[in-house]
Enzyme design. Structure first.
Site, PDB file in Angstrom:
ATOM      1  CG  PHE A 290      -1.930  -1.140   1.173  1.00  0.00           C
ATOM      2  CD1 PHE A 290      -1.675  -2.368   1.784  1.00  0.00           C
ATOM      3  CD2 PHE A 290      -3.115  -0.991   0.457  1.00  0.00           C
ATOM      4  CE1 PHE A 290      -2.593  -3.416   1.698  1.00  0.00           C
ATOM      5  CE2 PHE A 290      -4.033  -2.036   0.363  1.00  0.00           C
ATOM      6  CZ  PHE A 290      -3.764  -3.248   0.984  1.00  0.00           C
ATOM      7  NE  ARG A 291      -0.334   3.333   4.921  1.00  0.00           N
ATOM      8  CZ  ARG A 291      -1.162   2.282   5.043  1.00  0.00           C
ATOM      9  NH1 ARG A 291      -0.701   1.044   4.869  1.00  0.00           N
ATOM     10  NH2 ARG A 291      -2.448   2.458   5.310  1.00  0.00           N
TER      11      ARG A 291
ATOM     12  CD  GLN B  11      -1.038  -4.841   9.494  1.00  0.00           C
ATOM     13  OE1 GLN B  11      -1.477  -3.677   9.587  1.00  0.00           O
ATOM     14  NE2 GLN B  11       0.248  -5.115   9.378  1.00  0.00           N
TER      15      GLN B  11
ATOM     16  CG  HIS C  77      -6.601  -5.226   8.434  1.00  0.00           C
ATOM     17  ND1 HIS C  77      -5.515  -4.507   7.992  1.00  0.00           N
ATOM     18  CD2 HIS C  77      -6.813  -4.825   9.716  1.00  0.00           C
ATOM     19  CE1 HIS C  77      -5.115  -3.675   8.958  1.00  0.00           C
ATOM     20  NE2 HIS C  77      -5.882  -3.872  10.018  1.00  0.00           N
TER      21      HIS C  77
ATOM     22  CB  CYS D  44     -25.735  -8.154   1.699  1.00  0.00           C
ATOM     23  SG  CYS D  44     -26.780  -6.689   1.608  1.00  0.00           S
TER      24      CYS D  44
ATOM     25  CB  SER E 255       4.301   0.809   6.772  1.00  0.00           C
ATOM     26  OG  SER E 255       2.877   0.827   6.933  1.00  0.00           O
TER      27      SER E 255
ATOM     28  CG  ASN F 244       9.317  -3.511   6.397  1.00  0.00           C
ATOM     29  OD1 ASN F 244       8.410  -4.286   6.123  1.00  0.00           O
ATOM     30  ND2 ASN F 244       9.289  -2.226   6.091  1.00  0.00           N
TER      31      ASN F 244
END
Ligand code: APR
Length: 233
Positions: A33-34, A99, A117, A125, A185, A206
């Site tokens: 994502f980052r 996550q 997550h 729905c 992150s 990382n």
């Protein structure tokens, strides 16, 4: 030196918990994502990953998750996922808290996985919570039960985390002798609070070492698959 030290810690620890983020799946071809090539570099998360996005601009919401699902179809877990599954088999790892919503830890063979997550692989729905098929979601059908909007079972920004997953992960991390935090992150609350909750040793693996909010006993800068392959356990 750090690889050798972590190998020793893994060999002596009787209770190791793993916490992973999107960096775990980039070597499978799934963007994170980052980082520079991440989803949020050219998409505003508020426009696609919030309940407002779902209710106010369903087309964009649907397009984003459909694209991620199609991306997922072409990808597979890599050897790093398999190594973590092997460590569970051998009693070295007691839990993977992730996550990630891609299901790759489970596909690689990990059985004790908590998806903090949620998962992109199942649909419900948004109005009546009734489960729906992936086909219905991909074809942009409405809920056959109430006509509401269909959505993946991921945790959108602003939504609460699945309570059982959260408590199971928190309790496991609190009791762990060793916690490996891999490919995240640590920007997102409340998961970024978990590493500090353990009384055990903490290790950060990382590519980007710029997060400094969380102190670690050991930090290993590198690509996850290579680091995991080098560890001798
Ligand atoms: N090896 C090592 N580290 C990597 C690799 C790799 N192959 N690929 C990426 N990374 C690192 C990046 O440098 C980055 O620091 O993984 C980290 C991923 O961070 P994010 O992109 O912020 O992903 P994550 O921490 O999982 O995001 C948390 O934010 O958008 C929400 O719900 C989404 O679960 C996600 C949450």
């Amino acid at each position: 030196m750090t690889i050798k030290r972590l190998s020793e810690w893994l060999q002596t620890s009787t209770n190791t918990v793993i916490l992973t983020g999107a960096g775990m799946s980039t070597e499978s071809g799934i963007p994170d994502f980052r980082s520079a090539s991440g989803w949020w570099k050219n998409i505003d998360p508020r426009a696609v990953a919030t309940t407002e996005a779902l209710t106010e601009n369903y087309s964009l919401f649907h397009e984003f998750y459909k694209m991620r699902l199609e991306n997922l179809e072409k990808a597979a877990p890599h050897e790093g996922h398999q190594i973590l599954a092997d460590w569970e088999q051998r009693g070295i790892v007691s839990l993977v808290a992730t996550q990630n919503v891609d299901g790759f830890h489970q596909l690689a063979g990990s059985q004790k996985v908590e998806e903090l997550h949620g998962s992109i692989r199942s649909i419900r729905c948004h109005r009546c919570q009734q489960a729906a098929s992936m086909e219905h979601f991909l074809s942009k059908a409405s809920c056959s039960h109430c006509g509401g909007k269909l959505r993946p079972n991921v945790v959108l920004f602003g939504e609460s985390l699945p309570q059982i997953s959260w408590h199971t992960s928190m309790e496991a991390i609190k009791k762990a002798e060793l916690v490996l935090v891999i490919g995240t992150s640590l920007e997102v609350y409340p998961v970024n609070q978990l590493p500090m909750m353990t009384s055990g040793k903490t290790v950060y693996i990382n590519l980007d070492m710029s997060q400094h909010a969380t102190p670690f006993d050991l930090k290993i800068e590198g690509k996850i698959k290579e680091v995991l392959q080098q560890l001798e356990v």
